[in-house]
Structure formats: C-alpha cells, structure tokens
Design an enzyme around this catalytic site. Structure first.
Site, PDB file in Angstrom:
ATOM      1  N   GLU A 170      -1.762 -10.060  -5.964  1.00 38.93           N
ATOM      2  CA  GLU A 170      -1.789 -10.855  -7.201  1.00 38.93           C
ATOM      3  C   GLU A 170      -0.904 -10.220  -8.274  1.00 38.93           C
ATOM      4  O   GLU A 170      -0.147 -10.894  -8.971  1.00 38.93           O
ATOM      5  CB  GLU A 170      -3.223 -10.948  -7.755  1.00 38.93           C
ATOM      6  CG  GLU A 170      -4.184 -11.719  -6.880  1.00 38.93           C
ATOM      7  CD  GLU A 170      -4.880 -10.860  -5.825  1.00 38.93           C
ATOM      8  OE1 GLU A 170      -4.305  -9.852  -5.380  1.00 38.93           O
ATOM      9  OE2 GLU A 170      -6.002 -11.229  -5.444  1.00 38.93           O
ATOM     10  N   CYS A 212      -9.811  -8.575  -6.725  1.00 32.44           N
ATOM     11  CA  CYS A 212     -10.577  -7.368  -7.067  1.00 32.44           C
ATOM     12  C   CYS A 212     -10.816  -7.321  -8.580  1.00 32.44           C
ATOM     13  O   CYS A 212     -10.214  -8.080  -9.339  1.00 32.44           O
ATOM     14  CB  CYS A 212      -9.832  -6.120  -6.599  1.00 32.44           C
ATOM     15  SG  CYS A 212      -8.421  -5.669  -7.625  1.00 32.44           S
ATOM     16  N   GLU A 217       0.827  -1.209   0.000  1.00 33.15           N
ATOM     17  CA  GLU A 217       0.000   0.000   0.000  1.00 33.15           C
ATOM     18  C   GLU A 217       0.865   1.264   0.000  1.00 33.15           C
ATOM     19  O   GLU A 217       2.083   1.210   0.140  1.00 33.15           O
ATOM     20  CB  GLU A 217      -0.938  -0.037   1.214  1.00 33.15           C
ATOM     21  CG  GLU A 217      -1.889  -1.217   1.130  1.00 33.15           C
ATOM     22  CD  GLU A 217      -2.926  -1.257   2.247  1.00 33.15           C
ATOM     23  OE1 GLU A 217      -2.789  -0.519   3.245  1.00 33.15           O
ATOM     24  OE2 GLU A 217      -3.867  -2.055   2.117  1.00 33.15           O
TER      25      GLU A 217
HETATM   26  N1  THU Z   1      -6.026  -6.592  -2.029  1.00 29.78           N
HETATM   27  C1  THU Z   1      -5.200  -7.490  -2.636  1.00 29.78           C
HETATM   28  O1  THU Z   1      -3.975  -7.432  -2.506  1.00 29.78           O
HETATM   29  N2  THU Z   1      -5.771  -8.460  -3.398  1.00 29.78           N
HETATM   30  C2  THU Z   1      -7.106  -8.660  -3.525  1.00 29.78           C
HETATM   31  O2  THU Z   1      -7.496  -9.571  -4.220  1.00 29.78           O
HETATM   32  C3  THU Z   1      -8.047  -7.787  -2.850  1.00 29.78           C
HETATM   33  C4  THU Z   1      -7.474  -6.591  -2.180  1.00 29.78           C
HETATM   34  C5  THU Z   1      -5.426  -5.566  -1.190  1.00 29.78           C
HETATM   35  C6  THU Z   1      -5.448  -4.176  -1.748  1.00 29.78           C
HETATM   36  C7  THU Z   1      -5.347  -3.348  -0.475  1.00 29.78           C
HETATM   37  O3  THU Z   1      -3.979  -3.243  -0.124  1.00 29.78           O
HETATM   38  C8  THU Z   1      -6.048  -4.192   0.560  1.00 29.78           C
HETATM   39  O4  THU Z   1      -6.117  -5.505   0.045  1.00 29.78           O
HETATM   40  C9  THU Z   1      -7.442  -3.713   0.907  1.00 29.78           C
HETATM   41  O5  THU Z   1      -8.199  -3.513  -0.229  1.00 29.78           O
END
Ligand code: THU
Length: 161
Positions: free
Chosen positions: A75, A110, A64
């Site tokens: 991913e 996502c 992040e």
């Molecule tokens: N996130 C992922 O790394 N992969 C996913 O499939 C869903 C969401 C992360 C993005 C962000 O850092 C955190 O999860 C919350 O959305």
C-alpha cells in the site's frame, strides 16, 4: 456517563465479476503488481493498485528486506509512487490483492498502513474505498472508506492542522 459507539459494515461480493469493469481492472492491476513483490522472508505477496478520482492507476507491491523492519508494504509503495509520478491526487479506490496459498480470506491493511491511509484521506473530501481479495480469486471485501478501519484515529488535527 454515556456510551459512545462505533459501527462498521462492509460489503462482501462472491467474486470480482460481481463488480464493475473498472473495479475488476483495478483488481487485475493489483494482481499484476503482486507478481513484482519481493517477499522471500514471508512468502506473503501483496499487490496494491490505486485508482485516482480522475481515473489514473498506479500500483505497487511489498518489498521486504533482510533487516525485517525496513521492508515496505504494498500500500505504501503504491501511495508513494502515486505522489512521485502523478502528484498528490485524490484517491477513489485501492485494490489490495494477496498471493499466498495459506491465506484463506482477503487480508486488510496493517496498522501502520491504516495510519498512513488515514493521512491521505485527510487531504481529500471524498472517501477512499478499498477492495480486498486474493490473487487466486474468491470473495471481494469492499470497505467504503479507509476511515472505517481506524476509528478514534490520531491525526494532524491534534497538532493544530
Ligand atoms: N503486507 C503488505 O504489503 N500489506 C499489508 O496490508 C499487510 C502486510 C506485507 C508486509 C510483509 O512484506 C508481508 O506482507 C508479511 O507481513
């Protein structure tokens, strides 16, 4: 008029021990990657471990940023790491693990990751299977092919590729 439909089914295993040794190892690799997540804003740590068709494993975690939109999902970190360390290899399975105490069910990729996974899927003949679970254990969802998660997808074929 005709109705066109789409059916989606997936498998649910009680826990990872119901899976093969190599799938369990992939989930473990994803859990280790999850520990490297940088998620101070969401506290939602994600690990993703890719097993290629020729049995290499590469993993990544979400990273992040204070400028929220530039954070990267686990991913995508894993996919790009694969390309830059191993080359653009055909993928067999991706294990995705979440470490967040409030998360009750496995999380699925996502929308942006689905689009990107679908692009990788278009390079190869074979399905890209997903295993979704929580870091603390419990049910594992098996998605047979990433394509199942993005029906009616937009892809390079619309652009003549
Ligand atoms: N996130 C992922 O790394 N992969 C996913 O499939 C869903 C969401 C992360 C993005 C962000 O850092 C955190 O999860 C919350 O959305």
């Amino acid at each position: 008029m005709e109705t066109r439909g789409y059916q989606f089914s997936y498998e649910v295993y009680a826990d990872k021990h119901a899976l093969s040794a190599e799938d369990q190892a992939l989930i473990d690799a994803s859990a280790i990657a999850c520990e490297q997540a940088y998620a101070p804003y969401s506290s939602f740590k994600v690990g993703a471990a890719i097993r290629t068709l020729d049995k290499d494993i590469v993993a990544g975690s979400n990273q992040e940023n204070g400028a929220f939109p530039i954070g990267q999902c686990a991913e995508r970190v894993a996919l790009y790491l694969m390309v830059h360390t191993l080359g653009r290899k055909a993928i067999d399975t991706i294990a995705i693990v979440v470490d967040n105490k409030d998360q009750l069910t496995p999380a699925s990729p996502c929308g942006s990751c689905r689009q990107i996974l679908n692009e990788y899927r278009s390079y190869q003949e074979t399905p890209i299977r997903l295993l979704l679970t929580l870091e603390r254990g419990g049910e594992v969802y098996e998605i047979h092919d990433v394509r199942d998660l993005l029906p009616f997808a937009f892809d390079g074929s619309f652009l003549g590729f």
